[in-house]
Design an enzyme around this catalytic site. Sequence first.
Site, PDB file in Angstrom:
ATOM      1  N   GLU A  40      38.883  43.808  46.045  1.00 50.25           N
ATOM      2  CA  GLU A  40      39.967  42.773  45.540  1.00 50.25           C
ATOM      3  C   GLU A  40      40.091  43.231  43.909  1.00 50.25           C
ATOM      4  O   GLU A  40      39.193  43.231  42.986  1.00 50.25           O
ATOM      5  CB  GLU A  40      39.151  41.500  45.530  1.00 50.25           C
ATOM      6  CG  GLU A  40      39.687  40.388  44.860  1.00 50.25           C
ATOM      7  CD  GLU A  40      39.028  39.190  44.618  1.00 50.25           C
ATOM      8  OE1 GLU A  40      39.170  38.437  43.715  1.00 50.25           O
ATOM      9  OE2 GLU A  40      38.477  38.809  45.557  1.00 50.25           O
TER      10      GLU A  40
ATOM     11  N   LYS B 212      37.503  30.766  49.774  1.00 49.31           N
ATOM     12  CA  LYS B 212      36.572  31.096  49.109  1.00 49.31           C
ATOM     13  C   LYS B 212      35.687  29.998  48.272  1.00 49.31           C
ATOM     14  O   LYS B 212      36.269  29.097  47.516  1.00 49.31           O
ATOM     15  CB  LYS B 212      37.281  31.996  47.931  1.00 49.31           C
ATOM     16  CG  LYS B 212      36.267  32.854  46.738  1.00 49.31           C
ATOM     17  CD  LYS B 212      37.243  33.725  45.721  1.00 49.31           C
ATOM     18  CE  LYS B 212      37.678  32.838  44.924  1.00 49.31           C
ATOM     19  NZ  LYS B 212      38.019  33.863  43.802  1.00 49.31           N
TER      20      LYS B 212
END
Length: 216
Positions: free
Chosen positions: A44, A134
């Site tokens: 990421e 998340k």
Amino acid sequence: MIQKLEILNRILDSGVVAVIRAESAEVAEKTAMAAVSGGISAIEVTYTSPGATDLIKSLKDNENLKDLIIGAGSVLDSETARIAILAGAEYIVSPSFDKQTAKLCNRYQIPYMPGCMTVTEMKTALEYGSDIVKLFPGNHFSPGMIKAFKGPLPQVSIMPTGGVNLQNVSEWISNGAVAIGVGSDLSKPALVGDYEEITRLASEYCKLVRDARKQI
């Protein structure tokens, strides 16, 4: 839809997402390469890093990283999400939920992982098509909170990010986390140029996730 499912399955198979934040694109790329060498296949690239868009393009064009799943993180709005997707990002991660970003990602069949802290936020994210939520910042919660969230929302897939380390990763997985996001605890050695240590840490994270999953 098939592309989206393939990306999600690859992220879940990996179980570890390396969150790359760095002061320069060069350091970020070296950190990403070191994490991949340790077995992490999902990266990421955060938009708090200089040149994030160019870094995504560079990683995407690297012939040695064809199996790497590249995502964009710290995405605050749909405009940034679209720029990241055009650069090659295969999934989008945000610190909080944003409706317009969710809609855009659904439009292009790109997985969207928003940061959530409450059942209400998670419910909204699910209603807007988020397949993985998340849990952020993870250091505000104990691993046992995943089971608490999954009480009223048994269908939610949770990936804790922030505060995840080698000491608690097994506990996060055993409590129901579908994957983990690891940032500073993994990339800290880059501050002194020790990329071999990043590779070692990445390998250890992957092993701990595999071992914890076998115990479930």
